[in-house]
Design a protein around this motif. Structure first.
Motif, PDB file in Angstrom:
ATOM      1  N   SER A  60      -4.206  -5.158   5.293  1.00  0.00           N
ATOM      2  CA  SER A  60      -4.323  -3.965   4.440  1.00  0.00           C
ATOM      3  C   SER A  60      -5.472  -3.061   4.860  1.00  0.00           C
ATOM      4  CB  SER A  60      -4.567  -4.390   2.981  1.00  0.00           C
ATOM      5  OG  SER A  60      -3.644  -5.366   2.607  1.00  0.00           O
ATOM      6  N   ARG A  61      -5.300  -1.793   4.538  1.00  0.00           N
ATOM      7  CA  ARG A  61      -6.374  -0.838   4.802  1.00  0.00           C
ATOM      8  C   ARG A  61      -7.391  -0.836   3.667  1.00  0.00           C
ATOM      9  NH1 ARG A  61      -3.136   4.222   7.281  1.00  0.00           N
ATOM     10  NH2 ARG A  61      -1.403   2.976   6.648  1.00  0.00           N
ATOM     11  N   SER A  62      -6.890  -1.034   2.438  1.00  0.00           N
ATOM     12  CA  SER A  62      -7.801  -0.956   1.300  1.00  0.00           C
ATOM     13  C   SER A  62      -8.432  -2.314   1.007  1.00  0.00           C
ATOM     14  CB  SER A  62      -7.054  -0.422   0.083  1.00  0.00           C
ATOM     15  OG  SER A  62      -5.811  -1.066  -0.023  1.00  0.00           O
ATOM     16  N   LYS A  63      -9.404  -2.293   0.084  1.00  0.00           N
ATOM     17  CA  LYS A  63     -10.179  -3.501  -0.196  1.00  0.00           C
ATOM     18  C   LYS A  63      -9.358  -4.476  -1.056  1.00  0.00           C
ATOM     19  CE  LYS A  63     -14.851  -4.177  -1.886  1.00  0.00           C
ATOM     20  NZ  LYS A  63     -15.942  -3.458  -2.521  1.00  0.00           N
TER      21      LYS A  63
ATOM     22  N   ASP B 207      -3.403   2.986  -8.300  1.00  0.00           N
ATOM     23  CA  ASP B 207      -4.610   2.673  -7.534  1.00  0.00           C
ATOM     24  C   ASP B 207      -4.947   1.179  -7.556  1.00  0.00           C
ATOM     25  OD1 ASP B 207      -5.641   2.267 -10.016  1.00  0.00           O
ATOM     26  OD2 ASP B 207      -7.285   3.709  -9.839  1.00  0.00           O
TER      27      ASP B 207
ATOM     28  N   ARG C 223      -8.271  -2.378  -4.455  1.00  0.00           N
ATOM     29  CA  ARG C 223      -6.970  -1.790  -4.809  1.00  0.00           C
ATOM     30  C   ARG C 223      -5.844  -2.824  -4.885  1.00  0.00           C
ATOM     31  NH1 ARG C 223      -5.988   3.605  -4.199  1.00  0.00           N
ATOM     32  NH2 ARG C 223      -4.001   3.189  -3.171  1.00  0.00           N
TER      33      ARG C 223
ATOM     34  N   GLY D 202     -13.852  -0.618  -6.189  1.00  0.00           N
ATOM     35  CA  GLY D 202     -13.020  -0.005  -5.145  1.00  0.00           C
ATOM     36  C   GLY D 202     -11.920  -0.911  -4.625  1.00  0.00           C
TER      37      GLY D 202
ATOM     38  N   GLU E  46       0.832  -1.221   0.000  1.00  0.00           N
ATOM     39  CA  GLU E  46       0.000   0.000   0.000  1.00  0.00           C
ATOM     40  C   GLU E  46       0.861   1.264   0.000  1.00  0.00           C
ATOM     41  OE1 GLU E  46      -2.554  -1.069   3.388  1.00  0.00           O
ATOM     42  OE2 GLU E  46      -4.220  -0.934   1.974  1.00  0.00           O
TER      43      GLU E  46
END
Ligand code: ADP
Ligand SMILES: O=C(O)[C@@H](O)C(=O)COP(=O)(O)O
Length: 428
Positions: free
Chosen positions: A168-171, A115, A200, A198, A106
């Motif tokens: 991870s923070r994102s999907k 992204d 990443r 959404g 990330e």
């Protein structure tokens, strides 16, 4: 000769893993150098290569340190003009319970304004395959492969989407095998669909080299790719298709003559077999006893006395799991490891002073210790000896040495002999 501008900049989370990746790139026709850590500017001038792999020791480092070292490596590679970046981790997705892979990926994404990035540890040549987001080692799920008992990075969840999501923070999403089997266009379509949801980061399935080539092709325009060394298999062809990589044999190295030594601090099953095969063949071997090191006995001096320049010696601490457990119970795992690594490092450094020019080293941590003790700064990568293990030559730090860094799990039973024969090979 015209100086090459590197096309691919790679960040590897350990030394032998870096060599494994570099080997794949060389096989794909990219002239590749591996640096030991982030190099200083004076070395930059001599790094003529199509690909540069910065080898870090960040796999088991605290997350913040792994992130900051990886970003430092990225900035350095950007400064060299690399066009695409690769984050290499282990084919068994080794990560601490705090999880370094997600945060590093990330952070690199953020720095590159990327992204989306693929995450694929599969390396079928070494028996690591990913199917429906689950990682297999040979015929076993990761969590039943022995890796669940790894002393530093126990891998207890084979579901990589769930595992990476937890880090991870994102999907995190999945590019499942039916899409991969559909070819690069189908993978690109799946990536577009995931992005619109959404997502990443996405685990990508791969059960064969053909799958990895497909994934590589689908990532031609991706600023960042992440994975095991196998995931890099398809990348050289992208550069060749775009006319930026000429057809050339990237593996040619001159021969380095001089005495050789084999140093093994790896405790893995494959290395135990290789040590046993060497000794069974009546070859010269000196055993390093961690308990004798702890008692302050002059083990290093005894090893140096035993080593004969005329006949290659194996110096090894390698032992079966029960013996390692016994030593670790007495000394603590970290202390036992440090004692062995320090001893092998000292032996390597003294042997270099005595004229040894060829070093075969087994074990990731051990390789790190030996490379550091020898003060090596960069390695040029040559031909493959066994999957994941190439010959390398040091440069930028005194007289060049021939160095082979073998990850514990890699190599056939006769690997040490094979590596030594390889180093004897024809002059290029
Ligand atoms: N007999 C032994 N007892 C305890 N620790 C050992 C012994 N032999 C090697 N070690 C340590 O075990 C670790 C092995 O790690 P590494 O070199 O990465 O190889 P691998 O991952 O293949 O086992 C090193 O820190 C090494 O110093
Ligand atoms: O991806 C792999 O399996 C190797 O490149 C690797 O990283 C192995 O790590 P060690 O077993 O710690 O050498």
């Amino acid at each position: 000769m015209e100086k090459l501008r590197p096309l691919l900049g790679c960040i590897a989370d350990d030394f032998t893993g870096a060599t494994d990746l570099a080997n794949i790139l060389v096989r794909g026709g990219m002239r590749t150098v591996q640096t030991i850590g982030v190099p200083s500017e004076d070395l930059a001038a001599s790094l003529d290569a199509d690909a540069i792999v910065v080898a870090l020791k960040s796999r088991t480092a605290p997350v913040e340190q792994a992130v900051s070292e990886s970003l430092q490596a990225l900035r350095w590679l950007q400064g060299r003009g690399c066009r695409q970046f690769f984050f290499k981790y282990c084919s068994t997705f080794d990560s601490t319970s705090a999880g370094n892979i997600g945060p590093v990926a990330e952070a690199l994404q953020a720095a590159l304004a990327a992204d989306f990035a693929i995450a694929c540890p599969a390396f079928p040549a070494a028996g690591r395959t990913a199917y429906m987001g689950h990682l297999f080692v040979q015929q076993r799920l990761l969590s039943e492969s022995g890796m669940e008992r790894h002393p530093l990075t126990p891998m207890r969840d084979p579901d990589l989407v769930r595992l990476l999501q937890a880090q991870s923070r994102s999907k995190v999403g999945l590019i499942a095998h039916p899409d991969v089997a559909g070819g690069a266009a189908a993978v690109r379509e799946r990536i577009a669909a995931l992005r619109s949801q959404g997502v990443r980061l996405a685990i990508a399935d791969a059960i064969s080299d053909a799958d990895l080539i497909t994934l590589g092709e689908a990532c031609a325009d991706a600023p960042l790719v992440t994975g095991g060394s196998g995931m890099a298999q398809g990348l050289p062809a992208n550069f060749r298709r775009s006319g930026t990589l000429p057809d050339a044999d990237a593996s040619l190295l001159p021969r380095i003559a001089g005495p050789a030594v084999v140093l093994s601090g790896s405790a893995s099953v494959a290395t135990n077999g290789q040590v046993a095969a060497w000794l069974r063949g009546g070859r010269r071997g000196f055993r390093i006893e961690p308990l004798a090191l702890a008692r302050g006995e002059s083990v290093v001096a005894a090893a140096l006395d035993f080593i004969d320049a005329g006949e290659t010696t194996l110096v090894y601490a390698t032992s079966g799991a029960d013996e390692v457990r016994r030593v670790q119970a007495e000394l603590g795992a970290a202390h036992a490891g440090a004692l062995v690594e320090q001893a092998l490092g000292q032996i390597a450094a003294r042997l270099r002073e005595r004229g040894t020019r060829r070093f075969v080293v087994a074990g990731g941590e051990t390789s790190g210790a030996v490379v550091q003790a020898l003060g090596l700064r960069a390695l040029r990568i040559g031909a493959q000896i066994d999957p994941g293990v190439p010959e390398t030559h040091s440069f930028g730090a005194g007289e060049p040495l021939a160095v082979v860094l073998k990850s514990g799990n890699f190599g056939t039973e006769d690997f040490f002999d094979k590596a030594l024969r390889h180093l004897e090979g024809p002059v290029a």
